[in-house]
Write an enzyme that holds these catalytic residues in place. Structure first.
Site, PDB file in Angstrom:
ATOM      1  N   ASP A  71      23.658  51.630  32.728  1.00 38.89           N
ATOM      2  CA  ASP A  71      22.394  50.908  32.546  1.00 38.89           C
ATOM      3  C   ASP A  71      22.356  49.747  33.541  1.00 38.89           C
ATOM      4  O   ASP A  71      22.775  48.629  33.256  1.00 38.89           O
ATOM      5  CB  ASP A  71      22.302  50.385  31.109  1.00 38.89           C
ATOM      6  CG  ASP A  71      20.882  50.001  30.744  1.00 38.89           C
ATOM      7  OD1 ASP A  71      19.960  50.316  31.523  1.00 38.89           O
ATOM      8  OD2 ASP A  71      20.693  49.380  29.680  1.00 38.89           O
TER       9      ASP A  71
ATOM     10  N   LYS B  63      25.633  57.517  32.025  1.00 38.35           N
ATOM     11  CA  LYS B  63      24.427  56.937  32.629  1.00 38.35           C
ATOM     12  C   LYS B  63      24.520  55.410  32.526  1.00 38.35           C
ATOM     13  O   LYS B  63      24.270  54.836  31.481  1.00 38.35           O
ATOM     14  CB  LYS B  63      23.171  57.454  31.930  1.00 38.35           C
ATOM     15  CG  LYS B  63      21.882  57.012  32.616  1.00 38.35           C
ATOM     16  CD  LYS B  63      20.669  57.650  31.938  1.00 38.35           C
ATOM     17  CE  LYS B  63      19.391  57.236  32.632  1.00 38.35           C
ATOM     18  NZ  LYS B  63      19.157  55.784  32.545  1.00 38.35           N
TER      19      LYS B  63
ATOM     20  N   CYS C 237      22.174  15.631   7.253  1.00 43.03           N
ATOM     21  CA  CYS C 237      22.082  14.175   7.018  1.00 43.03           C
ATOM     22  C   CYS C 237      21.032  13.800   5.981  1.00 43.03           C
ATOM     23  O   CYS C 237      20.856  12.631   5.681  1.00 43.03           O
ATOM     24  CB  CYS C 237      21.800  13.456   8.338  1.00 43.03           C
ATOM     25  SG  CYS C 237      20.139  13.793   9.001  1.00 43.03           S
TER      26      CYS C 237
ATOM     27  N   LYS D  47      19.043  60.508  26.887  1.00 44.33           N
ATOM     28  CA  LYS D  47      18.962  59.094  26.497  1.00 44.33           C
ATOM     29  C   LYS D  47      19.464  58.918  25.062  1.00 44.33           C
ATOM     30  O   LYS D  47      19.006  59.592  24.141  1.00 44.33           O
ATOM     31  CB  LYS D  47      17.525  58.591  26.604  1.00 44.33           C
ATOM     32  CG  LYS D  47      16.910  58.710  28.002  1.00 44.33           C
ATOM     33  CD  LYS D  47      17.619  57.844  29.016  1.00 44.33           C
ATOM     34  CE  LYS D  47      17.340  56.380  28.838  1.00 44.33           C
ATOM     35  NZ  LYS D  47      15.986  55.955  29.259  1.00 44.33           N
TER      36      LYS D  47
ATOM     37  N   CYS E 149      15.081  17.765  12.811  1.00 47.43           N
ATOM     38  CA  CYS E 149      15.607  16.526  12.272  1.00 47.43           C
ATOM     39  C   CYS E 149      15.542  15.517  13.407  1.00 47.43           C
ATOM     40  O   CYS E 149      16.091  15.756  14.485  1.00 47.43           O
ATOM     41  CB  CYS E 149      17.060  16.710  11.817  1.00 47.43           C
ATOM     42  SG  CYS E 149      17.877  15.154  11.405  1.00 47.43           S
TER      43      CYS E 149
ATOM     44  N   GLU F 145      28.087  62.886  33.533  1.00 49.50           N
ATOM     45  CA  GLU F 145      28.480  61.529  33.928  1.00 49.50           C
ATOM     46  C   GLU F 145      27.827  60.524  32.986  1.00 49.50           C
ATOM     47  O   GLU F 145      26.725  60.767  32.471  1.00 49.50           O
ATOM     48  CB  GLU F 145      28.028  61.235  35.360  1.00 49.50           C
ATOM     49  CG  GLU F 145      28.602  62.179  36.403  1.00 49.50           C
ATOM     50  CD  GLU F 145      27.890  62.015  37.735  1.00 49.50           C
ATOM     51  OE1 GLU F 145      28.104  60.977  38.395  1.00 49.50           O
ATOM     52  OE2 GLU F 145      27.117  62.922  38.113  1.00 49.50           O
TER      53      GLU F 145
ATOM     54  N   CYS G  45      16.981  17.506   6.182  1.00 48.04           N
ATOM     55  CA  CYS G  45      18.056  18.034   7.027  1.00 48.04           C
ATOM     56  C   CYS G  45      19.272  18.409   6.180  1.00 48.04           C
ATOM     57  O   CYS G  45      19.738  17.603   5.369  1.00 48.04           O
ATOM     58  CB  CYS G  45      18.453  16.989   8.069  1.00 48.04           C
ATOM     59  SG  CYS G  45      19.876  17.479   9.071  1.00 48.04           S
TER      60      CYS G  45
ATOM     61  N   CYS H 210      22.205  11.835  13.130  1.00 45.94           N
ATOM     62  CA  CYS H 210      22.559  13.050  12.377  1.00 45.94           C
ATOM     63  C   CYS H 210      23.904  13.588  12.886  1.00 45.94           C
ATOM     64  O   CYS H 210      24.043  13.859  14.092  1.00 45.94           O
ATOM     65  CB  CYS H 210      21.470  14.101  12.562  1.00 45.94           C
ATOM     66  SG  CYS H 210      21.891  15.702  11.838  1.00 45.94           S
TER      67      CYS H 210
ATOM     68  N   TYR I 183      27.417  57.406  42.657  1.00 46.60           N
ATOM     69  CA  TYR I 183      27.284  58.688  41.970  1.00 46.60           C
ATOM     70  C   TYR I 183      26.747  59.828  42.837  1.00 46.60           C
ATOM     71  O   TYR I 183      26.641  60.966  42.356  1.00 46.60           O
ATOM     72  CB  TYR I 183      26.421  58.544  40.715  1.00 46.60           C
ATOM     73  CG  TYR I 183      25.038  57.972  40.919  1.00 46.60           C
ATOM     74  CD1 TYR I 183      24.081  58.626  41.689  1.00 46.60           C
ATOM     75  CD2 TYR I 183      24.669  56.784  40.311  1.00 46.60           C
ATOM     76  CE1 TYR I 183      22.811  58.107  41.865  1.00 46.60           C
ATOM     77  CE2 TYR I 183      23.391  56.255  40.472  1.00 46.60           C
ATOM     78  CZ  TYR I 183      22.471  56.927  41.256  1.00 46.60           C
ATOM     79  OH  TYR I 183      21.205  56.416  41.432  1.00 46.60           O
TER      80      TYR I 183
END
Length: 668
Positions: free
Chosen positions: A117, A115, A407, A310, A422, A113, A404, A427, A222
């Site tokens: 998470d 697994k 700008c 796993k 900034c 099956e 920046c 801006c 399950y």
């Protein structure tokens, strides 16, 4: 309608809705449109209001409880919820297979099956009605999360047969729900969940069922905890029987006659895994025969007849082609890695966040480097490290700019922060991002004004600030790409509707630094009117339990700006609501809680729960969880590796608890 007629009608509606619910959430084959389902549910709700004595716990109307819980009660499992031993490679699996053969011989089969998470849960039914759901806990004792589990629509509230039984499964958050949830958290200025598993656990282990209901969780069953007098002789038969009773099981399972078939199944799912709509972190392998399971028995911690393979974390190597800079709505400059396209966990990755300059220096990242990339929680791309041994000498050092990129204003680093900012309020990048934030769901919630449309309007100079959104005309919108008559009419209606939003929506939308959605609501409830809030002093603001000095300073500074005052006046003239129209909070029913009215800071790593889970539990009991320690802090909870916050608390003489003391108080 008389009582008998109502009783029959209610029974018929419940049966009909339960069948539609099963088709939609378990079979994934809806037979009626959502609107028809909602109409029937509404009809049932009205009948139950009229005849409240006919309301039962298994009614489809009872999916979301209205009451916030005080705490989770403890549940002792009738039989232990054992954890599985782990296998990390083929050798581990063959060793497991050898031990099984030594115990039961060669005549047996396995069930493989996926697994999932998520979070292990146990569901109890009495005469076919769902009566209790709990977490695994320590395997012997879990927490009663019945109200939260009822919100998962794939869990039947009534079975097709009047069985008294206990079943177990995995509650999880689908990938799509996870991404949507983290988008909302980021909009609210909250820390996003690291992965779907943490998100599912955090959703089910908090005290307000409505939060769980909003998270769109799902479940796969399950196992049956107690087979009782059934004729089920094998695990695979038990899963088929669960299907017949109306439960949702994972259909990707397979019966394998030997370990070679198991290994082939695993190899197949390593390839197919990325295309699933939910996260899996491995494959569970179980001996199918129940009598052979009994013969193999269990250790103190895990069954000898099952093992979990796993998956290794998927990491790939690619080239970092460039580092791009993005300017956020608060002016923070975020570097983003531009990568040579590479497939990670099933999707093509071309970009990954590098967070800040310090991280780039810490990992010694250079443009042109070969880098290792993975997806955090298999969702978010991240650069793990570089491979300096592959350098050719062509790589170039990256330096954050002094100005920046949008700008050209000089960037600043605010004391105590790692980010460059900034601070030019004009801006263009900040204005554009601010507009996108203003129309977002938790702010003014203007449906149809997404990032694409905002960017078009901004590029065409049709909007320069949020007030301009309320001056848009039909003709202007029709001139945009992919905007027809119907979508324009809907958008204008949504803009108009947003004018009546309660004050907290506007406050959050304005993007006041440090003020998230929750703080905006607190401010709106406290002051009720924009003008009263604008006139509030730092002292008045910090007198509010949830408002700290840093936030108070930010609010006062924001409203002192001349351009802000002009904007608010303009919004008033455009008839934008400036008052709180929500429900004032009633006096708390939790005023006898230790945490009620106290300001608490969490620091360090918690073991029994995540910090987010602890925060939700404390807040549900009337406490306020702050991000920093100050003289207003009443209590600090210090987990493992607590740092500067703990030291500051000790210096200020603030009470400090460990996690054990917190758990003890939460359990009262």
């Amino acid at each position: 309608m008389d009582f008998q007629t109502a009783e029959k009608k209610i029974t018929d509606l419940r049966n009909q809705l339960n069948q539609y619910n099963y088709e939609y959430y378990v079979l994934d084959k809806p037979s009626v449109p959502d609107a028809e389902y909602d109409q029937l549910l509404n009809e049932l709700g009205k009948l139950e209001e009229e005849f409240p004595e006919l309301v039962t716990p298994d009614s489809p109307t009872q999916r979301v409880g209205g009451q916030v819980l005080d705490m989770f009660n403890k549940v002792t499992h009738d039989s232990p919820m054992l954890s599985l031993g782990n296998a990390f490679n083929e050798e581990d699996l063959r060793d497991f297979d050898r031990k099984v053969r030594q115990a039961v011989g060669d005549q047996f089969s396995y069930v493989c099956e996926l697994k999932i998470d998520g979070l292990a849960v146990s569901l109890k039914y009495e005469d076919g009605v769902f009566i209790q759901g709990s977490t695994r806990g320590d395997g012997s004792v879990g927490e009663d999360i019945t109200a939260n589990l009822k919100t998962i629509r794939s869990i039947p509230l009534r079975l097709r047969e009047p069985m008294t039984m206990e079943v177990r499964g995995e509650a999880f958050m689908p990938k799509r729900s996870f991404l949507r949830l983290n988008e909302l958290k980021e909009e609210n200025g909250e820390e996003p969940f690291a992965n779907p598993r943490n998100a599912a656990a955090g959703s089910l282990r908090q005290l307000d069922p409505k939060i769980a209901a909003s998270r769109n969780l799902d479940v796969f069953l399950y196992s049956i905890a107690n087979m009782g007098d059934t004729n089920v002789a094998a695990h695979s038969e038990g899963l088929d029987w669960l299907d017949q009773l109306g439960f949702k099981t994972n259909k990707e399972r397979k019966v394998c006659s030997n370990i070679e078939e198991v290994l082939a199944y695993i190899d197949g799912w390593i390839e197919k895994r990325p295309h699933l709509p939910y996260e899996i972190d491995g494959i569970v392998i179980k001996v199918d025969s129940l009598s052979q399971q009994a013969e193999l028995g269990t250790t103190a911690k895990s069954p000898r007849w099952a093992i979990a393979y796993k998956f290794p974390a998927e990491e790939v190597v690619t080239t970092l082609l460039d580092i791009e800079l993005n300017v956020g709505r608060t002016g923070v400059i975020t570097p983003t890695a531009i990568l040579s396209p590479v497939k990670v966990a099933g999707t093509t990755v071309q970009r990954a966040s590098l967070h800040n300059e310090d991280l780039i220096r810490e990992k010694d990242i250079k443009i042109g480097d070969q880098v290792v990339v993975k997806k955090a929680g298999d969702i978010i791309p991240e650069v793990v490290n570089v491979l300096p041994e592959r350098r050719t000498g062509e790589e170039t050092e990256f330096h954050m700019p002094t100005h920046c990129p949008e700008c050209d204003s000089e960037l600043v680093r605010i004391e105590g922060e790692v980010a460059l900012r900034c601070i030019n309020p004009k801006c263009p990048a900040q204005i554009r991002e601010g507009l996108i934030h203003f129309v977002s769901r938790n702010a003014m919630n203007i449906d149809g004004l997404g990032e694409r449309v905002i960017s078009q309007l901004f590029a065409e100079k049709l909007i320069e600030d949020v007030a301009d959104l309320y001056k848009l005309t039909r003709e202007q919108l029709l001139g945009l790409e992919r905007m027809g008559e119907k979508s324009v009419a809907n958008l204008l209606a949504a803009i108009e509707a947003s004018k009546s939003n309660s004050l907290e929506k506007l406050l959050f939308g304005l993007g006041i630094r440090h003020v998230g959605a929750k703080a905006a609501k607190t401010l709106a409830q406290q002051f009720e009117d924009m003008d009263k809030l604008r006139e509030a002093s730092r002292e008045e603001l910090t007198a509010i339990n949830e408002i700290g000095e840093k936030m108070a300073d930010s609010i006062v500074t924001f409203f002192e700006q001349e351009e802000v005052q002009e904007l608010i006046q303009e919004l008033k003239e455009l008839e934008i609501n400036m008052k709180y129209t929500g429900i004032k909070p009633a006096p708390s029913e939790k005023s006898n809680s230790f945490f009620f009215g106290k300001t608490i800071v969490l620091t360090g790593k918690l073991v029994e729960m995540t910090r987010n889970e602890a925060k939700e539990k404390i807040e549900a009991l009337g406490g306020n969880v702050a991000g920093s320690v100050s003289k207003k802090t009443d209590l600090v909870i210090a987990g493992e590796d607590a740092g500067s916050k703990l030291k500051k608390a000790e210096d200020l003489g603030i009470v400090v608890w460990n996690e054990e003391r917190l758990v003890e108080e939460l359990s009262k």
